[in-house]
Design a protein around this motif. Structure first.
Motif, PDB file in Angstrom:
ATOM      1  N   SER A   1       2.076   5.440   2.730  1.00  0.00           N
ATOM      2  CA  SER A   1       1.341   4.787   3.803  1.00  0.00           C
ATOM      3  C   SER A   1      -0.040   5.465   3.884  1.00  0.00           C
ATOM      4  O   SER A   1      -0.635   5.775   2.860  1.00  0.00           O
ATOM      5  N   SER A   2      -0.531   5.689   5.065  1.00  0.00           N
ATOM      6  CA  SER A   2      -1.867   6.266   5.230  1.00  0.00           C
ATOM      7  C   SER A   2      -2.050   6.690   6.678  1.00  0.00           C
ATOM      8  O   SER A   2      -1.388   6.154   7.583  1.00  0.00           O
ATOM      9  N   VAL A   3      -2.971   7.622   6.902  1.00  0.00           N
ATOM     10  CA  VAL A   3      -3.326   7.933   8.295  1.00  0.00           C
ATOM     11  C   VAL A   3      -3.952   6.722   8.979  1.00  0.00           C
ATOM     12  O   VAL A   3      -3.988   6.639  10.206  1.00  0.00           O
ATOM     13  N   ALA A   4      -4.413   5.736   8.172  1.00  0.00           N
ATOM     14  CA  ALA A   4      -4.952   4.506   8.746  1.00  0.00           C
ATOM     15  C   ALA A   4      -3.880   3.708   9.467  1.00  0.00           C
ATOM     16  O   ALA A   4      -4.196   2.801  10.250  1.00  0.00           O
ATOM     17  N   ALA A   5      -2.611   4.032   9.231  1.00  0.00           N
ATOM     18  CA  ALA A   5      -1.525   3.395   9.971  1.00  0.00           C
ATOM     19  C   ALA A   5      -1.538   3.797  11.435  1.00  0.00           C
ATOM     20  O   ALA A   5      -1.032   3.073  12.288  1.00  0.00           O
ATOM     21  N   THR A   6      -2.108   4.953  11.727  1.00  0.00           N
ATOM     22  CA  THR A   6      -2.082   5.519  13.073  1.00  0.00           C
ATOM     23  C   THR A   6      -3.446   5.537  13.737  1.00  0.00           C
ATOM     24  O   THR A   6      -3.556   5.291  14.942  1.00  0.00           O
ATOM     25  N   GLY A  53     -11.416  -0.952   9.001  1.00  0.00           N
ATOM     26  CA  GLY A  53     -10.083  -0.667   8.487  1.00  0.00           C
ATOM     27  C   GLY A  53      -9.113  -1.815   8.675  1.00  0.00           C
ATOM     28  O   GLY A  53      -8.111  -1.901   7.952  1.00  0.00           O
ATOM     29  N   ASN A  54      -9.394  -2.666   9.630  1.00  0.00           N
ATOM     30  CA  ASN A  54      -8.610  -3.826  10.059  1.00  0.00           C
ATOM     31  C   ASN A  54      -7.302  -4.082   9.296  1.00  0.00           C
ATOM     32  O   ASN A  54      -6.262  -3.511   9.607  1.00  0.00           O
ATOM     33  N   VAL A  55      -7.315  -4.957   8.291  1.00  0.00           N
ATOM     34  CA  VAL A  55      -6.071  -5.350   7.626  1.00  0.00           C
ATOM     35  C   VAL A  55      -5.486  -4.222   6.782  1.00  0.00           C
ATOM     36  O   VAL A  55      -4.260  -4.081   6.696  1.00  0.00           O
ATOM     37  N   TYR A  56      -6.332  -3.415   6.176  1.00  0.00           N
ATOM     38  CA  TYR A  56      -5.787  -2.277   5.415  1.00  0.00           C
ATOM     39  C   TYR A  56      -4.935  -1.394   6.333  1.00  0.00           C
ATOM     40  O   TYR A  56      -3.794  -1.045   5.998  1.00  0.00           O
ATOM     41  N   GLY A  57      -5.474  -1.038   7.500  1.00  0.00           N
ATOM     42  CA  GLY A  57      -4.708  -0.235   8.443  1.00  0.00           C
ATOM     43  C   GLY A  57      -3.438  -0.938   8.889  1.00  0.00           C
ATOM     44  O   GLY A  57      -2.376  -0.319   9.042  1.00  0.00           O
ATOM     45  N   GLY A  58      -3.532  -2.260   9.061  1.00  0.00           N
ATOM     46  CA  GLY A  58      -2.357  -3.022   9.455  1.00  0.00           C
ATOM     47  C   GLY A  58      -1.263  -2.981   8.393  1.00  0.00           C
ATOM     48  O   GLY A  58      -0.071  -2.859   8.716  1.00  0.00           O
ATOM     49  N   THR A  59      -1.659  -3.075   7.126  1.00  0.00           N
ATOM     50  CA  THR A  59      -0.641  -3.020   6.061  1.00  0.00           C
ATOM     51  C   THR A  59       0.024  -1.656   6.003  1.00  0.00           C
ATOM     52  O   THR A  59       1.233  -1.551   5.763  1.00  0.00           O
ATOM     53  N   LYS A  60      -0.738  -0.612   6.251  1.00  0.00           N
ATOM     54  CA  LYS A  60      -0.157   0.726   6.174  1.00  0.00           C
ATOM     55  C   LYS A  60       0.702   1.033   7.403  1.00  0.00           C
ATOM     56  O   LYS A  60       1.672   1.794   7.320  1.00  0.00           O
ATOM     57  N   ALA A  61       0.357   0.431   8.550  1.00  0.00           N
ATOM     58  CA  ALA A  61       1.234   0.538   9.718  1.00  0.00           C
ATOM     59  C   ALA A  61       2.561  -0.158   9.426  1.00  0.00           C
ATOM     60  O   ALA A  61       3.634   0.309   9.834  1.00  0.00           O
ATOM     61  N   PHE A  62       2.503  -1.271   8.713  1.00  0.00           N
ATOM     62  CA  PHE A  62       3.735  -1.943   8.310  1.00  0.00           C
ATOM     63  C   PHE A  62       4.584  -1.022   7.443  1.00  0.00           C
ATOM     64  O   PHE A  62       5.803  -0.921   7.636  1.00  0.00           O
TER      65      PHE A  62
END
Length: 248
Positions: free
Chosen positions: A134-139, A145-154
């Protein structure tokens, strides 16, 4: 000898992980789109240690054909490392490319869950493990970061859900969530802009693919009664941004 399947093995974290796991005595199925890079890993590390599986993770037919053609000695998979993924574009949502959004979802979410589902019965049978990148972009959100962060939160939440569903099977599941790692990540995101990549990482002393690969190996080789749910890593130079305030 245990066998790991590592997606996105042609560069960055994935390539470093292939080397780290082979050095630790594992067999590795390395997947990726760039055949020449996989062939170079085989030449370097040995065909008895690395099997190249050339496919785009979004192409389920090509994926299945590659997995069906695994040599017998690589066919019993003990560990799935879902590393393949990407970020595309840095524009705010209102001006971002919908095609780039869909590509990120197809790669970071759909392909990841599809491969995981395909391998789950065998992983349950072998009491194996799954490590998702995942990524810290999940948090921590950031502009662009929009959709990239959303995918990593998934990926983070999917990992927790897997843990819940797999309770009692012996299968371990971990979400690894790195911050700044100097790889080809920014070159891909900016369509090859080396200046943008150099500017991002310059003077920051970022983490390396090897840093994350060593973390993956540590998780994979823990005693089977231990599960690491989530690991969040950042270079010391990186921290959390403050809130932004738009003023009229």
């Amino acid at each position: 000898m245990r066998t790991a399947l590592i997606t996105g093995g042609t560069s960055g974290i994935g390539e470093a992980a292939v080397r780290a796991f082979v050095a630790a005595g594992w067999r590795v199925i390395a997947t990726g789109r760039r055949k020449e890079r996989l062939d170079a890993l085989v030449a370097e590390l040995g065909a008895d240690k690395v099997h190249p599986a050339v496919f785009d993770v979004r192409d389920e037919a090509a994926r299945d054909a590659a997995l069906d053609a695994l040599p017998a000695e690589f066919s019993a998979i003990d560990l799935l490392i879902n590393n393949a993924g990407l970020a595309l574009g840095t524009a705010p949502a209102q001006s971002a490319s919908l095609d780039q959004w869909k590509t990120m979802i197809d790669t970071n979410v759909t392909a990841l869950v599809s491969l995981t589902r395909k391998l789950l019965p065998a992983l349950v049978e072998r009491k194996g493990a799954i490590i998702n990148i995942s990524s810290v972009a999940a948090t921590y959100p950031y502009t662009g970061g929009n959709v990239y962060g959303g995918t990593k939160a998934f990926v983070h939440q999917f990992s927790l859900g897997l843990r819940s569903d797999l309770a009692g099977t012996g299968v371990r599941v971990t979400s690894i969530e790195p911050g700044m790692v100097e790889t080809e990540f920014t070159l891909v995101r900016t369509e090859g802009n080396q200046e943008a990549s150099d500017k991002l990482y310059g003077g920051a002393n970022p983490m390396t693919g090897e840093d994350i690969a060593n973390t993956l190996l540590w998780v994979a080789q823990l005693p089977p009664h231990l599960n690491i749910n989530t690991i969040e890593l950042m270079p010391v130079s990186q921290s959390f941004a403050g809130f932004q305030v738009a003023r009229g």
